[in-house]
Design an enzyme around this catalytic site. Structure first.
Site, PDB file in Angstrom:
ATOM      1  CG  ASP A  23     -47.512  24.730  23.220  1.00 51.20           C
ATOM      2  OD1 ASP A  23     -47.697  24.117  22.157  1.00 51.20           O
ATOM      3  OD2 ASP A  23     -46.493  24.578  23.919  1.00 51.20           O
ATOM      4  CG  HIS A  38     -48.067  30.144  23.540  1.00 54.36           C
ATOM      5  ND1 HIS A  38     -46.765  30.418  23.187  1.00 54.36           N
ATOM      6  CD2 HIS A  38     -48.010  29.232  24.536  1.00 54.36           C
ATOM      7  CE1 HIS A  38     -45.950  29.710  23.966  1.00 54.36           C
ATOM      8  NE2 HIS A  38     -46.682  28.974  24.784  1.00 54.36           N
TER       9      HIS A  38
HETATM   10 NI    NI Z   1     -47.586  26.098  27.479  1.00 49.49          NI
END
Ligand code: NI
Length: 269
Positions: free
Chosen positions: A79, A219
């Site tokens: 993400d 991430h």
């Molecule tokens: Ni996020």
């Protein structure tokens, strides 16, 4: 549908703040096409500009994904990118012919359009994670729609494709948007907390919680996460895992439904 194929209603997702890390998902053109007659709110939105021929991503080579109801699969998801470490991550994934899912921030798409094209060209799946990672439950429905559409448009302009999934920041989606979603909502069952620890060893340790059918939240904007990937990929590969996209893992995800995990050996289609 297997017990591990956890299909959470979007209403449930709306009230759950699954992680402070927050990943979000936006809506795409489909939102407008499927659910709304474009009105003044939508008409004010920027229109997607098709990429020029020399900029457009080439379609990923057709491949037959593994049958995740027969073999062990995992969906690695990243993400908040694209970012400075994404290109390195793409190279690492290539070493294992691993397909992942990237939930992109619209503002970062604007900064790194070539990386988005690379992600698409390599066969990874693209999801919408909103324009600037704001909590969609703290803005009006109209504003949330604009945010998601703007992000979809940026992805389409950069790489010629529309996001096929949404992941709302913080896993938080307004109940009122449920009926408007024309794409599935991708949640997760393994949160590595990489955004919090920013520690490679901790991220590797957290990945040990992965089981067949897991959707793993990470991430790619953090170096510590990308630095963990050689070990995570090697370990999972040694255990016989296939690295697939979220859509491949689930099979046939339905619009407006939130999925926290997918198929695993023994699950029924
Ligand atoms: Ni996020």
């Amino acid at each position: 549908m297997s017990s591990r194929l956890a299909a959470l209603s979007i209403a449930t997702a709306a009230v759950l703040t699954l992680s402070l890390a927050g990943c979000s998902a936006p809506l795409s053109e489909k939102w407008v096409r499927y659910s709304f007659a474009p009105g003044p709110e939508e008409s004010g939105e920027a229109t997607a500009t098709p990429p020029s021929e020399d900029q457009g991503a080439k379609p990923a080579a057709e491949r037959t994904p593994p049958n995740c109801s027969k073999v062990k699969c995992v969906a690695l998801t990243f993400d908040d990118g694209p970012g400075s470490y994404t290109t390195e991550l793409l190279s690492l994934l290539d070493q294992y012919d691993a397909k992942a899912t990237f939930f992109l921030i619209g503002g970062n798409v604007k900064k790194h359009p070539q990386i988005v094209r690379d992600e698409v060209a390599k066969g990874h799946e693209i999801g919408n994670h909103t324009w600037a990672h704001k909590d969609l439950t703290k803005m009006s429905v109209a504003a949330a729609k604009r945010d998601l559409q703007k992000t979809d448009d940026a992805v389409k302009q950069a790489a010629g494709v529309e996001p096929t999934l949404v992941r709302p920041p913080f896993g938080s989606l307004p109940r009122s948007l449920k009926k408007n979603l024309a794409v599935p909502i991708a949640l997760w069952d393994v949160d590595t907390l990489d955004w919090k620890t920013r520690n490679t060893k901790s991220t590797i340790k957290a990945a040990e919680k992965i089981v067949p059918g897991s959707i793993v939240l990470m991430h790619d904007i953090h170096k510590s996460t990308v630095d963990a990937m050689p070990t995570i990929l090697k370990d999972l590969d040694a255990k016989g895992y296939h690295f697939v996209t979220v859509t491949e893992l689930i099979g046939h995800p339905k619009p407006g439904i939130g999925y926290g995990s997918g198929q695993h050996p023994g699950s029924k289609d």
